[in-house]
Design an enzyme around this catalytic site. Sequence first.
Site, PDB file in Angstrom:
ATOM      1  N   SER A  15      -5.664  -9.476   9.771  1.00 34.86           N
ATOM      2  CA  SER A  15      -6.907 -10.230   9.876  1.00 34.86           C
ATOM      3  C   SER A  15      -7.329 -10.775   8.512  1.00 34.86           C
ATOM      4  CB  SER A  15      -8.004  -9.345  10.464  1.00 34.86           C
ATOM      5  OG  SER A  15      -8.109  -8.163   9.701  1.00 34.86           O
ATOM      6  N   HIS A  45       0.819  -1.224   0.000  1.00 34.77           N
ATOM      7  CA  HIS A  45       0.000   0.000   0.000  1.00 34.77           C
ATOM      8  C   HIS A  45       0.847   1.265   0.000  1.00 34.77           C
ATOM      9  CE1 HIS A  45      -3.295  -2.707   1.893  1.00 34.77           C
ATOM     10  NE2 HIS A  45      -3.424  -2.644   0.594  1.00 34.77           N
ATOM     11  N   CYS A  86       6.773  24.345  -6.988  1.00 34.02           N
ATOM     12  CA  CYS A  86       5.530  24.892  -7.555  1.00 34.02           C
ATOM     13  C   CYS A  86       4.454  25.150  -6.504  1.00 34.02           C
ATOM     14  CB  CYS A  86       5.012  23.971  -8.650  1.00 34.02           C
ATOM     15  SG  CYS A  86       4.546  22.367  -8.046  1.00 34.02           S
TER      16      CYS A  86
HETATM   17 ZN    ZN Z   1       5.907  20.615  -7.665  1.00 33.26          ZN
END
Ligand code: ZN
Length: 242
Positions: A189, A118, A150
């Site tokens: 689980s 994940h 940015c």
């Molecule tokens: Zn950036």
Amino acid sequence: MEDSLDHAVRLLQEAKKTIALTGAGVSTESGIPDFRSGGGLWSRFEPQEYATLRAFRADPEKVWEMPAELMSITNAQPNKGHYAMAQMEERGSLVGIITQNIDSLHQRAGSRRVVEYHGSLASFSCMQCPQSYSFADVQSLAMPPRCSHCDEILKPDVVFFDEQIPPATLRETEEFVMNADLLLVAGTSCQVMPSATIPATVRAHGGKIIEINREPVLVDMADVVLDGSFAKRLSQLMDALS
Ligand SMILES: [Zn+2]
């Protein structure tokens, strides 16, 4: 009669390729809050509102409340179970780990082959430009952290519920699972992917299973079930192997 611990040790000694599958239960012993149990993170942070790309695009500042809380647990350290797994890899008793956890505690304990199914909170990406950032880069910034190029809010490199698992992760997982003749399941689980299917897949090609859970769930499928603490059980196994 052989007891469960001896049986597990024998399976580990006989196996040629042992892999581990770990979930939240191995991290709770390091003080990381659980997601799914009553009072767990998902009871405070509704997944649809806090763990989807859609929610992140709509309101990244709100979504960041959860990773910010997880990242604030800077004193979380690997426990004896994490270290025992790293030692098992070192001495050739464990090929690698597939983990559902995003806390990088296996790597911090010294494990080298870890598939983070994940994703993890170890890195962060800008969605507007190609910049990426490490945990250390981001930790010192005000939350939510922004791209220094940015000014966009950064996205943690975790896989949200409405995102696909990256193809490289799927390939690596499949390679582990298809070649494994022993699976060590700990602290999960087995309700969500990939833990929901991996035990049955290993079983289907003749592999064996050791389950270590406080509340065992694979009783019908596992060859050996060790209940109790992950740290304690892994330390016992490692001691018996050395
Ligand atoms: Zn950036």
